[in-house]
Every structure is written in C-alpha cells, then in structure tokens.
Design a protein around this motif. Structure first.
Motif, PDB file in Angstrom:
ATOM      1  N   ALA A 152       8.659-118.412-133.499  1.00  0.00           N
ATOM      2  CA  ALA A 152       9.427-119.660-133.607  1.00  0.00           C
ATOM      3  C   ALA A 152      10.846-119.363-134.089  1.00  0.00           C
ATOM      4  O   ALA A 152      11.818-119.945-133.583  1.00  0.00           O
ATOM      5  N   LEU A 153      10.979-118.458-135.048  1.00  0.00           N
ATOM      6  CA  LEU A 153      12.323-118.135-135.545  1.00  0.00           C
ATOM      7  C   LEU A 153      13.129-117.378-134.492  1.00  0.00           C
ATOM      8  O   LEU A 153      14.329-117.593-134.343  1.00  0.00           O
ATOM      9  N   ARG A 154      12.437-116.510-133.741  1.00  0.00           N
ATOM     10  CA  ARG A 154      13.125-115.793-132.673  1.00  0.00           C
ATOM     11  C   ARG A 154      13.594-116.775-131.592  1.00  0.00           C
ATOM     12  O   ARG A 154      14.714-116.707-131.100  1.00  0.00           O
ATOM     13  N   VAL A 155      12.738-117.702-131.230  1.00  0.00           N
ATOM     14  CA  VAL A 155      13.102-118.718-130.229  1.00  0.00           C
ATOM     15  C   VAL A 155      14.309-119.515-130.739  1.00  0.00           C
ATOM     16  O   VAL A 155      15.250-119.793-129.990  1.00  0.00           O
ATOM     17  N   ASN A 156      14.306-119.845-132.014  1.00  0.00           N
ATOM     18  CA  ASN A 156      15.427-120.601-132.575  1.00  0.00           C
ATOM     19  C   ASN A 156      16.747-119.840-132.391  1.00  0.00           C
ATOM     20  O   ASN A 156      17.736-120.412-131.928  1.00  0.00           O
ATOM     21  N   GLY A 157      16.748-118.570-132.741  1.00  0.00           N
ATOM     22  CA  GLY A 157      17.976-117.771-132.596  1.00  0.00           C
ATOM     23  C   GLY A 157      18.447-117.757-131.151  1.00  0.00           C
ATOM     24  O   GLY A 157      19.631-117.959-130.857  1.00  0.00           O
ATOM     25  N   LEU A 158      17.514-117.534-130.235  1.00  0.00           N
ATOM     26  CA  LEU A 158      17.862-117.451-128.810  1.00  0.00           C
ATOM     27  C   LEU A 158      18.351-118.793-128.273  1.00  0.00           C
ATOM     28  O   LEU A 158      19.344-118.855-127.542  1.00  0.00           O
ATOM     29  N   LEU A 159      17.665-119.873-128.635  1.00  0.00           N
ATOM     30  CA  LEU A 159      18.065-121.188-128.106  1.00  0.00           C
ATOM     31  C   LEU A 159      19.377-121.676-128.726  1.00  0.00           C
ATOM     32  O   LEU A 159      20.177-122.332-128.059  1.00  0.00           O
ATOM     33  N   ASP A 161      21.917-119.843-129.568  1.00  0.00           N
ATOM     34  CA  ASP A 161      22.961-119.140-128.804  1.00  0.00           C
ATOM     35  C   ASP A 161      23.141-119.775-127.436  1.00  0.00           C
ATOM     36  O   ASP A 161      24.256-120.019-126.977  1.00  0.00           O
ATOM     37  N   TYR A 162      22.018-119.997-126.787  1.00  0.00           N
ATOM     38  CA  TYR A 162      22.014-120.525-125.421  1.00  0.00           C
ATOM     39  C   TYR A 162      22.770-121.851-125.368  1.00  0.00           C
ATOM     40  O   TYR A 162      23.633-122.062-124.511  1.00  0.00           O
ATOM     41  N   PHE A 163      22.437-122.749-126.293  1.00  0.00           N
ATOM     42  CA  PHE A 163      23.067-124.069-126.255  1.00  0.00           C
ATOM     43  C   PHE A 163      24.498-124.029-126.785  1.00  0.00           C
ATOM     44  O   PHE A 163      25.362-124.772-126.311  1.00  0.00           O
ATOM     45  N   ALA A 164      24.773-123.156-127.747  1.00  0.00           N
ATOM     46  CA  ALA A 164      26.142-123.053-128.270  1.00  0.00           C
ATOM     47  C   ALA A 164      27.104-122.669-127.136  1.00  0.00           C
ATOM     48  O   ALA A 164      28.215-123.183-127.046  1.00  0.00           O
ATOM     49  N   ARG A 165      26.649-121.776-126.256  1.00  0.00           N
ATOM     50  CA  ARG A 165      27.492-121.380-125.118  1.00  0.00           C
ATOM     51  C   ARG A 165      27.730-122.548-124.169  1.00  0.00           C
ATOM     52  O   ARG A 165      28.599-122.502-123.312  1.00  0.00           O
ATOM     53  N   ARG A 166      26.941-123.583-124.283  1.00  0.00           N
ATOM     54  CA  ARG A 166      27.072-124.774-123.435  1.00  0.00           C
ATOM     55  C   ARG A 166      27.618-125.962-124.208  1.00  0.00           C
ATOM     56  O   ARG A 166      27.497-127.102-123.775  1.00  0.00           O
ATOM     57  N   GLY A 167      28.194-125.670-125.381  1.00  0.00           N
ATOM     58  CA  GLY A 167      28.839-126.732-126.154  1.00  0.00           C
ATOM     59  C   GLY A 167      27.879-127.694-126.816  1.00  0.00           C
ATOM     60  O   GLY A 167      28.246-128.825-127.154  1.00  0.00           O
TER      61      GLY A 167
END
Ligand code: TYD
Length: 237
Positions: A152-159, A161-167
């Motif tokens: 869950a924590l790994r998914v949080n880090g990845l998501l 980043d993913y959404f930050a790149r999309r504003g």
C-alpha cells in the motif's frame, strides 16, 4: 450471462476460462453507505479505463495486481481472487471521514503517509479496525498484513508521482487486496476517482467523487478530465 456478484459500482461475470472473471463498470454511484444514489453518465467507462491504466502502470513497477486486460470500454478481465475483507486506506492529507472523526480541517499535510483499515462488512457499516484485531479475527494473517502495508505504501509513492506529473494531488485513496489460489497477494478491485481524492494542483478543485458526495456539480466533467490527463501520458509516465 449469469452474474457471479453485483456490487454498487461493478458487476462480476464468469470469465472465458478458469481462474479469470469479467468486471463490468456501472455508472451507478453511491455515497454515505448507500443512502445517496445516482448515476454519473460515463463513469463506468472512465473508471474502467483509469483503473486499467493504473494497474498497468503499477504492474510495470513491480506491484502485483489482478489485472489481465481491457475487454471493452466498460469491461476488464481480471484474475479471480478471494478478496481480503479489509479496506486499506492511505492518506497523505486530512480529508473526509478522517477530518470528521478527529475534528481537523481538510487538507492538512500528514507528516508521513498514514495507513488505516476498515473491516469490509456492510451490516456493521465497515468499521475501522486495527491490524491486531484483523489478525485476531482471522481476516488476514500477520504475514499478509505486513505485505499489505508494504504494498500500500509503495502504491502510494507510485501513484503520487503519477498524478503529480498530471497536475493532480493524491490526497487519499482506498485499496483492496485479493488472494490468488497459490496464496499470493495481489492488488484487486479498482483504482479510480470513485476510490481516490484528487485535487487539481493549481486551482485546488476537487476532481473525484467528492463532487458527487457534496453536490459540487461538474461531476461528469471532473471524471472526464482525470481520464484525459491519465491518457495524456507524459514521457516519464
Ligand atoms: P474516507 O475519508 O475514509 O471516507 P469518505 O470518503 O466516506 O469520507 O475515504 C478515504 C478515501 O478512500 C477516499 O478517497 C474514498 C476512499 N474510500 C472508498 O473508495 N470506499 C470506501 O468505502 C471508503 C470508506 C473510502
């Protein structure tokens, strides 16, 4: 075709072969334990496509998921799993139930990502549960719970980043895990604007199911905008 299961937002049908099932995403939306109900036009298609994109993104980065492939606009094929009866909530900022429960304003940045568990039990209203109680009740093993926390924590880090790149800022979200026949744990269910809070970084606008829960208007538009940004795929996505 005979349904295996119908939930609030999805229907599960038998798959073309053993070990896989077909998930159909509905436009139905519910909130407040099913007390508020409506349809959000196009939501099923948006959630199917966003979930598929996120499962693919996570798989490519080493997170095991139940996702197999997209079948149509509203349907995906997934591995059949036994769902662990816990809702795993990850919070980066205070919001929603957490803010109400502890009397804190929404949007306070938490010093580190916070994990919370609810016992998936409609009759009890999905009560908050702590890890030891979940183990004591036999809902999950000690080893599984450690693995769930780590994933869950790994998914949080990845998501994030993913959404930050999309504003978009990932405020909080809910995950569910499933057990494969060999006992392995995989991320299951869905990851969509129904199960996340996403705040537009420049304007602070809510881009998720809170638009429906709180009657903010522009619900369909917000879901479509999240899908647009997901499909836009920056180079580093
Ligand atoms: P939470 O603040 O606990 O509840 P609510 O949204 O009802 O105020 O929700 C945290 C995040 O988890 C939020 O993004 C919505 C998601 N979530 C679900 O998808 N399903 C659920 O049953 C719950 C309780 C939360």
């Amino acid at each position: 075709m005979d349904k295996l299961y119908e939930g609030k937002a999805k229907i599960i049908y038998p798959g073309p072969e053993e070990g896989v099932v077909r998930v159909y995403f509905k436009d139905d939306a519910t909130a407040f334990n099913g007390q508020k109900r409506a349809q959000i036009a196009g939501k099923g298609a948006v959630n199917n496509r966003i979930s598929a994109a996120l499962f693919r993104y996570l798989e490519a980065r080493g997170v095991p998921t139940h996702f197999v492939r997209e079948l149509s606009e509203r349907e995906m094929l997934v591995k059949q799993v036994q769902i662990v009866p816990l809702e795993v909530i990850v919070r980066n900022r205070t919001a929603g139930t957490f803010s109400r429960r502890y009397g804190v304003e929404e949007g306070r940045v938490l010093p580190e990502p916070l994990l919370e568990f609810s016992y998936k039990n409609d009759a009890l209203g999905d009560p908050l549960i702590y890890g030891e109680a979940a183990i004591a009740l036999g809902l999950v093993t000690d080893e599984e719970l450690s693995r769930i926390r780590e994933l869950a924590l790994r998914v949080n880090g990845l998501l994030r980043d993913y959404f930050a790149r999309r504003g978009l800022e990932l405020v909080d979200f809910k995950l569910e895990f499933g057990r494969l026949p060999d006992g392995g744990l995989v991320l299951a269910d869905e990851i969509s604007p129904d199960t996340m809070r996403l705040w537009e970084m420049k304007t602070g606008e809510k881009m998720d199911k809170d638009r429906f829960r709180r009657d903010l208007g522009g619900v369909e538009e917000a879901y479509q905008e999240v899908l647009r940004r997901v499909l836009e795929a920056p180079a580093s996505a």
